[in-house]
Design an enzyme around this catalytic site. Sequence first.
Site, short mmCIF file in Angstrom:
data_model
loop_
_atom_site.label_atom_id
_atom_site.label_comp_id
_atom_site.label_asym_id
_atom_site.label_seq_id
_atom_site.Cartn_x
_atom_site.Cartn_y
_atom_site.Cartn_z
N ASN A 1 1.07 -1.00 0.36
CA ASN A 1 -0.01 0.24 -0.09
C ASN A 1 0.80 1.13 -0.01
O ASN A 1 0.27 2.42 -0.60
CB ASN A 1 -0.78 0.26 0.94
N TYR A 2 1.78 1.33 0.80
CA TYR A 2 2.74 3.02 0.88
C TYR A 2 3.79 2.49 -0.10
O TYR A 2 4.44 4.22 -0.02
CB TYR A 2 3.06 2.50 1.90
N ILE A 3 4.50 1.98 -0.35
CA ILE A 3 5.80 1.52 -1.66
C ILE A 3 5.20 2.30 -2.65
O ILE A 3 5.14 1.75 -3.04
CB ILE A 3 7.07 0.96 -1.22
#
Length: 766
Positions: free
Chosen positions: A723-725
């Site tokens: 989800n974030y990288i």
Amino acid sequence: MTRAEMSSDDEDTPLSQTISRKNTKVRKVVVEEDSDYDSDDVLSKQPKKKKTKTTLKDKKVKLEVGSDDDDEVMSKKLEKKKKKKSKSKTSKKSVKIEEEGQKELKKKKEEEEEEEEEEDDEDTKEESYKWWEEGDSKDAGWTTLVHNGVMFPPDYEPLPSHIKLYYDNQPVELPPEAEEVVGFYAALLETDHGKNPVFQKNFFNDFLQVLKENGGTLNGIQIKSFNKCDFTKIYNYFEVLKEEKKKLSAQEKKELRLERQKEEEPYKFCELNGRKEQVGNFRVEPPDLFRGRGKHPKTGKLKRRVHPEDIVLNLSKDAPIPKPPKGHKWGEIRHDPNVQWLAMWRENIFNSFKYVRLAANSSLKGQSDLKKFEKARELKSHIDAIRRDYRRSLKSKVMLERQKAVAIYLIDVFALRAGGEKSEDEADTVGCCSLRYEHVTLQPPNIVIFDFLGKDSIRFYQEVEVDKQVFKDLIIFKRPPKQPGHQLFDRLDPSILNKHLQSYMPGLTAKVFRTYNASKTMQDQLDLIPNEGSVAEKLLRYNAANRTVAILCNHQRSVTKGHAQSVQKANFRIKELVWQRIRLKKSMLQLDKKLRKKNPKFYAEIDDLTKENEIEIHEKIIERENEKYQRKFVRENDKRKFENEELLEEKVLNEWLEKVENLKEEFAEEVKTGKIVIKPTLNTVEKLEKQIEKLDLRIETSSIQLKDKEENSEVSLGTSKINYIDPRLSVVFCKKFGVPIEKIFTKSLREKFTWAIESVDENWRF
DNA sequence: CTCTGGACTTAGAATGCTAAGA
DNA sequence: TCTTAGCATTCTAAGTCCAGAG
């Protein structure tokens, strides 16, 4: 304020934490304080590099032809696939008829090969729509949407007549509707949920309700008290079923799997804008007991069965309406092209919605994913201004401004979530804006201890140094009459904060900071990795970078059941190795007493080994050896029994065990005399030294592995990777460092991130 | 404004599968 | 060769954020 009353007795950690999670380790984050924020401020993690444009701009010639052609190709492939399937079926049958045995193996192989081929076909098909190569990123939504509706869970199958709930030691005849609910609970009997009193209470109330709705028990028993209910018969029955399922042969399991696949086939795909795409959660959630996380007031309540009448379908106006199950009707048919869901229903716990949506590898999801990361990258060119402003506003005369400034600081530096208001019937968890008095402890001069439960009731515990002005502000925000239970940011909520953020950049919200800082951190960490060493080493470094991000975002996981044990085992292995090293050193001294004078330090650890320690190690080794031989004996005989061979006699086992006895005696002797019996192969100082070197190495690697294991046991790398990288970071890393992408992204992640894998060159930067 | 419905992303637990180790 | 630990996948809970009604 009701919160005030609740809070003080809220000390104890939630069930899930006491049971499965070790105490969060104290993590010290040092944020260098810097009043002169024009210089190289640690906080203004500004990117030094110029903004590099995505490859999106170089719009390639469209490889893909129109959807008509596409369809044709697709249907052909489908045909092919169908043929294959039927072929494999028939071949299976014919072989079975012929004979069992040798052919069995051959058949298996054949089937596997075929299946692999099938998969490959699917892959190429899925990848055919390269939306990211079309310049204009269309807004989420669809022009045409065709699908087959949703898959319902099977109807309830009553328990066999001899398996019953017992009440006050009496068997209870339940109507199937009530029996089903009892079954839900029985299945969880030995879990944390099943033992949670709130869960029990909520389950029991809802069960009584269902029982009443269905006319009470069939044999006149009045059920009043949870404690008189005995679920063990049902529980055991489920356990037996599980066992039986496990015991099925590989062949049978495979058939079940194929069966399942065939059933879900019609629901797996839909047609979005004329192209075939995967649907995500096409299975309607089966009825069950609601398993809330943390201290959830509603945990254990009955989540009722969803019927076709509850379901709203969303599809094109001219799309054929899927047939509802026999004797049923759909709740509603809608044609809303502005939303991404294919079906929806209302659940009964919170009266909120559940959606059936496209899979992660779909174009729609991919497009929103790309948009998310591009938005985060956009923040790069505003972050300096934002940081400059909030640092200035930390001293603002207006309270609201100060609160905004501190909140953005916390979100930016510690990656807190926005923290919206929550209702009474949810678990008490907080984010930035909803932090309360008791969640932050201030220790002069500028240390802050955060301790609160965040999303999913995951504990956020950090002792950190903060900016001096932030510290002062926090003191002010906690000033009397404020007390435990009161909001720290009493003038603030996420919408105010987000509105403020939008003035810097359209679409900027609190959550963008998490994406931005996670990806930025990853980029920085990857930049530190030297392009050298083996793929395995590079992977280790990548994972370390990934871990930094996961820690930043406080992504945790509960330790697995076997973890403590396996750590213990590893610990003992290291202990044993050290013990062996000491023995070798003793042996050296036995060969030459003068050695100790020459290098006292080298031999110092000999004295660390106490008699008790020694005996403990001896005992454990003996125990282990004994078990080893016992197991070996049993296993060997099982095998022989199966193959109709002559069984080993007890005598053999006793011979083996005798060896262990001998060892035991040797150990005892060693303890008594302190003398080591030197093996003839190790009869010189040099040989012993060599051996010690080897041991040193083994101890070293084992220790590192153990440390890695322990550090990772509570950190979940997956969430940040998913989800974030920004996946393009990982793609670039792989390209530059010659690491195969499969080492970093699993198959489903590769499908989800195809847009990144295929669009980026090795100079791309976040 | 504030409140809430609605739709979307993010999250760890549970379950399933597979490859490494006894 | 069987077991089992660890990884991948599935499941669904729990967040965020926005829009539109009042």
